[in-house]
Design a protein around this motif. Structure first.
Motif, PDB file in Angstrom:
ATOM      1  N   MET B   1       0.830  -1.209   0.000  1.00  0.00           N
ATOM      2  CA  MET B   1       0.000   0.000   0.000  1.00  0.00           C
ATOM      3  C   MET B   1       0.857   1.248   0.000  1.00  0.00           C
ATOM      4  O   MET B   1       0.344   2.333  -0.073  1.00  0.00           O
ATOM      5  N   GLN B   3       2.863   2.655  -2.056  1.00  0.00           N
ATOM      6  CA  GLN B   3       2.903   3.568  -3.191  1.00  0.00           C
ATOM      7  C   GLN B   3       1.686   4.473  -3.266  1.00  0.00           C
ATOM      8  O   GLN B   3       1.808   5.653  -3.518  1.00  0.00           O
ATOM      9  N   SER B   4       0.499   3.886  -3.061  1.00  0.00           N
ATOM     10  CA  SER B   4      -0.692   4.723  -3.199  1.00  0.00           C
ATOM     11  C   SER B   4      -0.729   5.771  -2.106  1.00  0.00           C
ATOM     12  O   SER B   4      -1.128   6.898  -2.318  1.00  0.00           O
ATOM     13  N   LEU B   7       1.504   8.502  -3.131  1.00  0.00           N
ATOM     14  CA  LEU B   7       0.877   9.326  -4.163  1.00  0.00           C
ATOM     15  C   LEU B   7      -0.090  10.333  -3.554  1.00  0.00           C
ATOM     16  O   LEU B   7      -0.126  11.496  -3.927  1.00  0.00           O
ATOM     17  N   GLY B  11       0.162  14.260  -3.718  1.00  0.00           N
ATOM     18  CA  GLY B  11      -0.943  15.020  -4.295  1.00  0.00           C
ATOM     19  C   GLY B  11      -1.372  16.160  -3.392  1.00  0.00           C
ATOM     20  O   GLY B  11      -1.530  17.298  -3.832  1.00  0.00           O
ATOM     21  N   LEU B  14       1.145  18.945  -3.258  1.00  0.00           N
ATOM     22  CA  LEU B  14       1.111  19.820  -4.430  1.00  0.00           C
ATOM     23  C   LEU B  14      -0.102  20.731  -4.413  1.00  0.00           C
ATOM     24  O   LEU B  14      -0.098  21.800  -5.000  1.00  0.00           O
TER      25      LEU B  14
END
Lengths: 331, 392, 286
Positions: B1, B3-4, B7, B11, B14
């Motif tokens: 899990m 990687q998600s 991300l 996100g 950013l």
């Protein structure tokens, strides 16, 4: 021929890949749109608002199985609730505006629901149409409150409640986007819940469900009210977005317009309605630029083609395409 | 899990700077010398008021063609959008015309309610706009609205005065379309009539789209008044007039904003509609030199007679061009506004000038319907020269 | 003339127009189960064809009325063969399709005939007034009453006294048994659709004597049709007559007695009927 069990990292990666379209859309909405000129952001805001509106109708049509040609009544009523609060009472608070609009929509849905559920099948179209038009004529006549057919103009974006905060188009876009996410998640959870499953059962065979002891009327009634409530959310956001709310926003043409979105995107999927909203509004917008006076032909044509050849809906069609790609590439 | 989750964190990270910096490319197109000047027309091509769409564009185009699509050495580009008889669509298209196309002036939308949605936005963006068929005086508060050909008050005051002072009517029974414009025209007329010593003894309101006037006409048969004051849209007024006659009613009729009965309708249905005395801003027989030329050119080009739908945009475009001549092509808001305010022109509607609140002073004509040279036409009974709205 | 009598005549003549509007729709809905939301648009197209024939080309008005009906019927055949047949039994989809057709038909009408309003036109024989009990009453309205009666009688005779009508009623009541008895239901549906649409187009030309014609009329017409159906019920000539009659009376007397609330009385009547008998006063229990 076996495959070794995937490691948890691989499983994580797999999950990301399967959700790629959703991720892409989210990335687009979060990062790309704000880079565009404000009139594009404005269009995106309108799409998200109608996505909420359409999803609420999908709950009604796609899950509860109630066809409605008067759903815009809740949308418009909420818009008027928020608008009247801001314009006639000068209350400068967006949360109060949202609350009053949503409450008004929910109340009207509660009243209309009792009347609308009297009829079965295609007759519910007639009843909901009549109720919607009743509200439309009220909005047109009650000029002292609603400003009649000119619409209630001059609706400002009320204060968020943070000191020093000034609204602009982009901030409002994000606000609507967050509202959209919240509504989507709520509706998604709702339709996956036992309540949602029961609704679908009722839609597919009401007498069977009643034989099983379900109070089908109550289920449909609650669904009707919830659908009206979410339509109300969209209505308030719309009033703030346009700065004006008109009787036309309550009328049957608007109800039909949002039904187009649900059908075009795919009934009974919640996400389909959102995609349908994006599709229809985008087509209408660009068709309008292409030809100032012939665009309804394009819109009508697209709609007819969708019904004929992509009956499950464009959104569903692309989703199943994606699913097949995943299977093909063993994801 | 992992990687998600990563991300998602990236996100959100950013996202924050975007929320902090706000809008990026939000400015309008540049307006420097040498670049074309964009004139916007925002009008209904679809929806209940779509009869105005093409004629308005025709009127604008005719004037632009006369100028060769050039003014003060710069070329002019026309941007046309459909406001779809929907206020929120009008706002949307206005945003596009200002932010994407970079228009310096927007003619339209036509309907006052839609204008009130669009004018504040345009005022904030410092873009001039013009009404096509009058606006309420309160719209002048935004400072960017050219109120042409007059305020709504002037669409009824001359005929109220004519009825009261010239024809000597003392009582009037009123019928109006039951929506904002109808109420505005009839209520205003009634008030003006009463301020001159008359009395409005009855008011009836008919919903838009009333095809069957029988109930209202039946009520009229019970009333005796010196005249009937009526206003509704073209698709309703003609059945009204025809049914009025066939019901055997004979009270004379007065009408504010009688331009809704176009010259085309008059020519076709003259026998049925004669008997109305109306407040007219434009008809093609108006006796001004500029009009004779305008009508001749228009007829040669479009093979039909011009209505106010074409004449008004023609005149507004003339004002736009004349203002630009004065500013030597400078489209900046303050300079262009000042130039337009200083204009005095001879137009197909007669001489015009503009008051500091951007309300235009144009002639008004009280007319009846007569047969002239075998054709039914509006015929001027009395001209009111550049009357002023008493409210300012 | 007595004011009450005048109002009664108004009610009857308006009711007659409504009946002409709604009878075709009721037939189509009753037989095919399809809510043809473009019925109003067919009425308008018929009116335009009639206008082109009678006004633009000066040919006989009655031929124009016939032409209007035929063109409307033709369009319905295209809709049926090209689209509805492929969506056999999917009533919701068919209804939504008609919604799309509204956009298309409306815009096509606007394209062909322009958006301007066309003043009311009728046969020269009907453009004056008849004197009834000492007062003038518009001739065209009397004609509409007569035509309404003729069509009503014709449809009722078709429905109750002919084999075709029996087949239609059988199809409405019990599709499976009707098919089992060898009744060619698809053909019946097509014919009913054509006849219903023909009446719409024909009514458009006749009614234009009172209303004139303009593109947006399709929406207001459609709303009236739905009102008649809601009140009177679908599937029978009697139902449509009752609905049209009640609506005509409400309109005439409502406007005479409570002019400010005319719009509401119609919607209120609809809602009351929907609460008490959702399928309409004389509607078949669905």
């Amino acid at each position: 021929m076996g495959r070794e069990p995937a490691s948890s990292e691989k499983q994580g990666l797999l999950k990301v890949i399967r959700l790629a379209p959703q991720f892409l859309i989210l990335l687009l909405l979060i990062f790309l749109i704000p880079l565009e000129p404000t009139y594009v952001q404005s269009l995106a805001t309108k799409i998200l608002i109608f996505a909420i509106f359409a999803m609420s109708l999908d709950l009604l049509i796609g899950y509860a199985g109630i066809m409605s040609l008067g759903h815009a009544a809740f949308f418009g009523a909420a818009g008027y609730g928020a608008g009247i609060l801001a314009v006639r009472y000068s209350i400068d608070n967006i949360w109060l505006g949202l609350a009053s609009g949503i409450l008004l929509a929910t109340f009207i849905a509660a009243v209309f629901g009792i009347i609308a559920l009297q009829a079965r099948g295609i007759y519910s179209i007639l009843i909901t149409f009549a109720l919607g038009q009743l509200l439309y004529s009220l909005a047109t006549k009650w000029r002292s409150v609603t400003n009649g057919d000119y619409g209630l103009w001059g609706v400002p974006l009320p204060a968020l409640g943070l000191s020093g905060f000034e609204w602009n188009g982009t901030y409002y876009y994000y606000f609507v986007f967050l509202a959209f996410l919240v509504c989507y998640l709520c509706l998604y959870r709702l339709v996956k819940s036992p309540f949602g499953k029961s609704l679908q059962g009722i839609r597919e065979g009401e007498s069977r469900m009643r034989a099983l002891g379900y109070n089908t009327w109550l289920f449909k009634y609650v669904a009707f009210i919830i659908a009206g409530m979410f339509a109300g959310v969209a209505g308030v956001l719309f009033a703030y977005h346009s700065g004006i709310i008109t009787p036309g926003d309550l009328a049957v043409m608007n109800s039909g317009f949002v039904m187009l979105m649900v059908i075009a995107g795919g009934i009974g999927t919640i996400y389909g309605a959102a995609i349908g909203a994006a599709l229809i509004i985008t087509i209408q917008y660009y068709a309008g630029i292409l030809t100032a006076d012939r665009w309804p032909l394009i819109l009508g044509g697209v709609f007819v083609l969708t019904i004929m050849y992509a009956r499950a809906g464009v959104g569903v069609y692309f989703y199943s395409l994606w699913k097949r790609v995943l299977v093909r590439w063993k994801f | 899990m992992k990687q998600s989750r990563l991300l998602v964190i990236v996100g959100i990270a950013l996202l924050i700077p975007f929320l902090l910096t706000g809008p990026r490319l939000a400015t309008g197109a540049e307006q420097t010398q040498g670049k074309p000047i964009k004139l916007g027309v925002l009008i209904d091509f679809t929806g209940p008021m779509s009869f105005a769409g093409q004629p308005v564009v025709d009127g604008v185009k005719m004037r632009l063609e006369e100028a060769g699509y050039k003014v003060a050495g710069r070329t002019i580009e026309l941007v046309v959008e459909d406001s779809a008889t929907d206020a929120s669509v009008a706002v949307e298209k206005a945003k596009k015309m200002v932010e994407k196309d970079g228009v310096s002036f927007i003619i339209g939308p036509m309907i006052s309610g839609m204008r009130m949605a669009v004018i504040p936005y345009l005022a904030k963006q410092k873009i001039l706009t013009s009404a096509i068929h009058s606006d309420p005086l309160e719209s002048s508060k935004f400072g960017n609205n050219l109120i042409f050909p007059s305020t709504l008050t002037m669409d009824s005051l001359p005929v109220a005065e004519y009825a009261s002072k010239v024809l000597g009517y003392r009582t009037a029974t009123c019928i109006g379309a039951d929506y904002n414009a109808g109420h505005e025209y009839i209520d205003t007329l009634a008030k003006q009539f009463e301020s001159m010593g008359g009395k409005a003894i009855q008011k009836q309101w008919a919903p838009l789209g009333t095809m069957d006037w029988a109930p209202y006409l039946t009520n009229l048969k019970k009333t005796t008044a010196d005249c009937v004051a009526v206003w509704t849209i073209d698709s309703d007024i003609v059945p009204f007039m025809q049914q009025y006659k066939t019901f055997g009613l004979t009270m004379p009729l007065i009408m504010p904003q009688a331009n809704v009965i176009t010259s085309a309708i008059v020519a076709e249905k003259g026998e049925s509609v004669k008997g109305i005395i109306g407040n007219i801003t434009y008809h093609y027989l108006l006796d001004y030199p500029a009009n004779k030329k305008f009508v001749a050119d228009f007829k040669a080009k479009y093979k039909r007679m011009p209505e106010h739908h074409e004449a008004h945009p023609y005149i507004i475009t003339s004002m736009f061009l004349a203002g630009l001549e004065k500013t030597k092509g400078d489209t900046s808001f303050d300079k262009l506004k000042k130039a337009i305010l200083s204009l005095k022109m001879d137009t197909p509607e007669g001489p015009i000038s503009i008051d500091p609140n951007m309300v235009v002073r144009a002639n008004k004509h009280v007319c009846d319907i007569q047969k002239v040279n075998g054709v039914w036409v509006w015929h001027t009974l009395k001209t009111y020269v550049q009357p002023k709205d008493p409210a300012y | 003339m007595n004011i009450v009598l005048l109002n009664i005549l108004n009610a009857i003549s308006y009711g007659a127009i409504l009946f002409l509007l709604a009878s075709g729709f009721s037939l189509i809905f009753g037989v095919m189960g399809v809510l043809n939301l473009s019925h109003g648009a067919l009425y308008v197209v018929g009116a335009y064809i009639g206008w082109t024939t009678a006004v633009a080309h000066g040919i006989s008005f009655w031929l124009g009325a016939l032409a209007g009906g035929l063109v409307a019927g033709l369009i319905s055949l295209i809709m049926e063969a090209g689209f509805f047949r492929r969506l056999y039994k999917q009533l919701n989809e068919q209804m939504l399709l008609t919604f799309g057709f509204v956009y298309i038909l409306d815009n096509l009408s606007r394209w062909i005939w322009g958006p301007s309003y066309r003043a009311p036109f009728t046969s020269p024989a009907l453009s004056g007034s008849f004197t009834i009990l000492g007062s003038p009453y518009p001739a065209v309205r009397i004609a509409i009453i007569f035509i309404g009666i003729v069509i009503a009688v014709g449809l009722w005779w078709l429905q109750d006294k002919t084999r075709a009508g029996a087949m239609i009623r059988a199809g409405m009541d019990d599709k499976e048994t009707a098919l089992a008895l060898g009744i060619n239901l698809p053909l019946v549906a097509t014919v009913a659709f054509f006849v219903g649409s023909f009446i719409a187009g024909f009514a458009g030309v006749i009614g234009a004597g009172v209303t004139g014609v303009y593109p947006e009329m399709s929406m207001s017409v459609m709303l009236l049709v739905l009102a008649v159906i809601i009140i009177g019920g679908v599937g029978s000539v009697q139902g449509t007559l009752v609905g049209a009659g009640i609506l005509g009376a409400i309109d005439a007397f409502g406007k005479a007695l409570f002019p400010d609330y005319a719009m509401f009385t119609v919607y209120l009547a609809m809602i009351i009927v929907l609460l008490v008998k959702p399928s309409g006063i004389l509607g078949r229990q669905v």
